[in-house]
Design an enzyme around this catalytic site. Structure first.
Site, PDB file in Angstrom:
ATOM      1  N   GLY A   1      63.041  10.571  94.759  1.00 36.02           N
ATOM      2  CA  GLY A   1      63.373  10.262  96.273  1.00 36.02           C
ATOM      3  C   GLY A   1      62.732  11.331  97.016  1.00 36.02           C
ATOM      4  O   GLY A   1      63.288  12.277  97.827  1.00 36.02           O
TER       5      GLY A   1
ATOM      6  N   LYS B   1      79.056  13.097  93.102  1.00 41.27           N
ATOM      7  CA  LYS B   1      78.456  14.428  93.207  1.00 41.27           C
ATOM      8  C   LYS B   1      79.389  15.432  92.419  1.00 41.27           C
ATOM      9  O   LYS B   1      78.507  16.309  91.825  1.00 41.27           O
ATOM     10  CB  LYS B   1      78.182  14.948  94.713  1.00 41.27           C
ATOM     11  CG  LYS B   1      77.502  14.388  95.394  1.00 41.27           C
ATOM     12  CD  LYS B   1      75.953  14.569  94.847  1.00 41.27           C
ATOM     13  CE  LYS B   1      74.943  13.612  96.010  1.00 41.27           C
ATOM     14  NZ  LYS B   1      73.623  13.532  95.481  1.00 41.27           N
TER      15      LYS B   1
ATOM     16  N   ILE C   1      72.698  20.206 105.571  1.00 40.76           N
ATOM     17  CA  ILE C   1      71.411  20.305 105.510  1.00 40.76           C
ATOM     18  C   ILE C   1      70.741  19.008 106.639  1.00 40.76           C
ATOM     19  O   ILE C   1      71.303  17.880 106.425  1.00 40.76           O
ATOM     20  CB  ILE C   1      70.542  19.949 104.140  1.00 40.76           C
ATOM     21  CG1 ILE C   1      71.155  20.717 103.089  1.00 40.76           C
ATOM     22  CG2 ILE C   1      69.085  20.310 104.224  1.00 40.76           C
ATOM     23  CD1 ILE C   1      71.072  22.465 103.389  1.00 40.76           C
TER      24      ILE C   1
ATOM     25  N   SER D   1      76.189  18.573  95.622  1.00 42.26           N
ATOM     26  CA  SER D   1      76.684  18.732  96.969  1.00 42.26           C
ATOM     27  C   SER D   1      77.960  19.619  97.150  1.00 42.26           C
ATOM     28  O   SER D   1      78.717  19.380  95.935  1.00 42.26           O
ATOM     29  CB  SER D   1      76.865  17.411  97.854  1.00 42.26           C
ATOM     30  OG  SER D   1      77.594  17.751  99.035  1.00 42.26           O
TER      31      SER D   1
ATOM     32  N   TYR E   1      80.940   9.255  97.372  1.00 42.67           N
ATOM     33  CA  TYR E   1      79.849  10.325  97.446  1.00 42.67           C
ATOM     34  C   TYR E   1      80.546  11.595  96.743  1.00 42.67           C
ATOM     35  O   TYR E   1      79.561  11.830  95.823  1.00 42.67           O
ATOM     36  CB  TYR E   1      79.561  10.466  98.812  1.00 42.67           C
ATOM     37  CG  TYR E   1      78.461  11.468  98.799  1.00 42.67           C
ATOM     38  CD1 TYR E   1      77.029  11.088  98.944  1.00 42.67           C
ATOM     39  CD2 TYR E   1      78.518  12.576  99.289  1.00 42.67           C
ATOM     40  CE1 TYR E   1      75.852  12.080  98.724  1.00 42.67           C
ATOM     41  CE2 TYR E   1      77.442  13.599  99.711  1.00 42.67           C
ATOM     42  CZ  TYR E   1      76.144  13.393  99.268  1.00 42.67           C
ATOM     43  OH  TYR E   1      75.039  13.916  99.467  1.00 42.67           O
TER      44      TYR E   1
HETATM   45  P1  NAP Z   1      67.479  11.133 102.700  1.00 43.51           P
HETATM   46  O1  NAP Z   1      66.874  11.779 103.948  1.00 43.51           O
HETATM   47  O2  NAP Z   1      68.525   9.987 103.093  1.00 43.51           O
HETATM   48  O3  NAP Z   1      66.480  10.928 101.393  1.00 43.51           O
HETATM   49  C1  NAP Z   1      66.874  10.305 100.429  1.00 43.51           C
HETATM   50  C2  NAP Z   1      65.642   9.979  99.672  1.00 43.51           C
HETATM   51  O4  NAP Z   1      66.124   9.479  98.398  1.00 43.51           O
HETATM   52  C3  NAP Z   1      64.612   9.030 100.126  1.00 43.51           C
HETATM   53  O5  NAP Z   1      63.406   9.786  99.683  1.00 43.51           O
HETATM   54  C4  NAP Z   1      64.739   7.829  99.441  1.00 43.51           C
HETATM   55  O6  NAP Z   1      63.697   6.922  99.086  1.00 43.51           O
HETATM   56  C5  NAP Z   1      65.408   8.318  97.954  1.00 43.51           C
HETATM   57  N1  NAP Z   1      66.069   7.217  97.485  1.00 43.51           N
HETATM   58  C6  NAP Z   1      67.489   6.711  97.783  1.00 43.51           C
HETATM   59  N2  NAP Z   1      67.897   5.831  96.824  1.00 43.51           N
HETATM   60  C7  NAP Z   1      66.981   5.826  95.690  1.00 43.51           C
HETATM   61  C8  NAP Z   1      66.726   5.225  94.465  1.00 43.51           C
HETATM   62  N3  NAP Z   1      67.773   4.137  94.051  1.00 43.51           N
HETATM   63  N4  NAP Z   1      65.784   5.417  93.894  1.00 43.51           N
HETATM   64  C9  NAP Z   1      64.738   6.136  94.238  1.00 43.51           C
HETATM   65  N5  NAP Z   1      64.890   6.873  95.353  1.00 43.51           N
HETATM   66  C10 NAP Z   1      65.857   6.645  96.239  1.00 43.51           C
HETATM   67  O7  NAP Z   1      68.525  12.191 102.071  1.00 43.51           O
HETATM   68  P2  NAP Z   1      68.354  13.725 101.807  1.00 43.51           P
HETATM   69  O8  NAP Z   1      69.458  14.403 103.050  1.00 43.51           O
HETATM   70  O9  NAP Z   1      66.822  14.469 101.996  1.00 43.51           O
HETATM   71  O10 NAP Z   1      69.483  13.953 100.753  1.00 43.51           O
HETATM   72  C11 NAP Z   1      68.574  14.359  99.218  1.00 43.51           C
HETATM   73  C12 NAP Z   1      69.652  14.818  98.169  1.00 43.51           C
HETATM   74  O11 NAP Z   1      70.309  15.737  98.680  1.00 43.51           O
HETATM   75  C13 NAP Z   1      70.497  13.417  97.956  1.00 43.51           C
HETATM   76  O12 NAP Z   1      71.054  13.424  96.877  1.00 43.51           O
HETATM   77  C14 NAP Z   1      71.858  13.962  98.715  1.00 43.51           C
HETATM   78  O13 NAP Z   1      73.000  13.537  98.198  1.00 43.51           O
HETATM   79  C15 NAP Z   1      71.844  15.540  98.534  1.00 43.51           C
HETATM   80  N6  NAP Z   1      72.416  16.182  99.727  1.00 43.51           N
HETATM   81  C16 NAP Z   1      72.208  16.182 100.916  1.00 43.51           C
HETATM   82  C17 NAP Z   1      72.650  16.932 102.063  1.00 43.51           C
HETATM   83  C18 NAP Z   1      72.431  17.065 103.364  1.00 43.51           C
HETATM   84  O14 NAP Z   1      73.228  17.471 104.187  1.00 43.51           O
HETATM   85  N7  NAP Z   1      71.445  16.253 103.637  1.00 43.51           N
HETATM   86  C19 NAP Z   1      73.946  17.713 101.397  1.00 43.51           C
HETATM   87  C20 NAP Z   1      74.070  17.866 100.324  1.00 43.51           C
HETATM   88  C21 NAP Z   1      73.344  16.915  99.329  1.00 43.51           C
HETATM   89  P3  NAP Z   1      63.423   5.768 100.171  1.00 43.51           P
HETATM   90  O15 NAP Z   1      63.337   6.160 101.494  1.00 43.51           O
HETATM   91  O16 NAP Z   1      61.989   5.307  99.913  1.00 43.51           O
HETATM   92  O17 NAP Z   1      64.509   4.524  99.822  1.00 43.51           O
END
Ligand code: NAP
Length: 248
Positions: free
Chosen positions: A13, A160, A189, A143, A156
């Site tokens: 991802g 996590k 984030i 998370s 979610y």
């Molecule tokens: P995001 O901007 O929505 O990006 C998610 C990424 O995961 C995208 O590149 C998407 O690819 C890919 N993805 C989703 N489902 C997939 C699958 N089944 N197979 C392969 N790729 C997949 O999310 P983010 O905020 O960067 O979050 C990244 C990670 O950090 C996640 O695990 C999230 O739970 C964790 N996290 C985020 C936050 C926050 O505040 N943002 C906080 C805590 C934890 P496509 O676009 O090509 O579909």
């Protein structure tokens, strides 16, 4: 000497958000980067060129992390293309937020599959090459919500929290083979995932963080570089909170 020189990393991802930030930092630190995406095909293709500009080898794979067979095929392709996998970053994740009262079976299953089963799929697939190399670092994106829970995110949060139990178990099983397994628990984030939230909710979140700002993808990427590098050689089975002090 760059921190990840000579290493090959597989990041799931990486087309957007935190994964994208990790891919860039890894390349900056000299790692060859294999990464996946699912729906963002154009962004995935563009990222290859951005990474190559750092003078490293890079390749994107369209692969569903939640699909067991696809994960196996992906790792086989990465080993063929790069010759090794030293670091796995299980970053791919989704949200399907709603209160439990309204949550459908589909919303539960989709999140558990994309966030938790994916970590099992990819970790299982990389253990073979890592056991052969007698070295490896696995980093799973959990998370703070997996530690403390969050109303409207029971699916979610469960995924996590599951990642944390999995991470620690793998650390215990594979420590003797010099394969490390750690989790990162980001707080708030600011990425596309959070851009979907109401502006007032975002302002309240920022204000509730002791460091008084949302985190950036680069903040999480820096911690990921540390856990991927030999600087963290004696660290396994741990959860590193990257949350600006929110969970304190
Ligand atoms: P995001 O901007 O929505 O990006 C998610 C990424 O995961 C995208 O590149 C998407 O690819 C890919 N993805 C989703 N489902 C997939 C699958 N089944 N197979 C392969 N790729 C997949 O999310 P983010 O905020 O960067 O979050 C990244 C990670 O950090 C996640 O695990 C999230 O739970 C964790 N996290 C985020 C936050 C926050 O505040 N943002 C906080 C805590 C934890 P496509 O676009 O090509 O579909």
């Amino acid at each position: 000497m760059k921190l990840l020189e000579g290493k090959t990393a597989l990041i799931t991802g990486a087309s957007r958000g935190i994964g994208y930030g990790i891919a860039l930092k890894f390349a900056e630190q000299g790692a060859n980067v294999a990464f996946t995406y699912l729906s963002s095909v154009e962004k995935g293709e563009a990222l290859v060129k951005e990474l190559e500009a750092y003078g490293v080898k890079a390749k994107g794979y369209r692969s569903d992390a939640g699909d067991f067979k696809a994960a196996e095929e992906l790792v086989n392709s990465v080993v063929l293309d790069f010759g090794q996998v030293d670091v796995l970053v299980n970053n791919a994740g989704i949200t399907r937020d709603t209160l439990l009262m309204r949550m459908s079976e589909q919303q539960w299953d989709e999140v558990i599959n994309a966030n938790l089963k994916s970590v099992f799929n990819l970790t299982k697939a990389v253990t073979k090459p890592m056991l052969k190399q007698r070295k490896g670092s696995i980093i799973n994106m959990s998370s703070v919500v997996g530690i403390k829970g969050n109303a409207g995110q029971s699916n979610y949060a469960a995924s996590k929290a599951g990642i944390i139990g999995f991470t620690k178990s793998v650390a215990l099983e594979l420590g003797s083979r010099n394969i490390r397994s750690n989790a990162i628990a980001p707080g708030f984030i600011e990425t596309e995932m959070t851009a979907a939230l109401d502006e007032k909710v975002v302002a309240d979140w920022r204000n509730s963080v002791p460091l008084k700002r949302g985190g950036t993808a680069a903040d999480v990427a820096n911690a990921t570089v540390f856990l991927a590098s030999d600087l963290s050689d004696y660290i396994t089975g741990q959860v590193l909170n990257v949350c600006g002090g929110m969970l304190t």
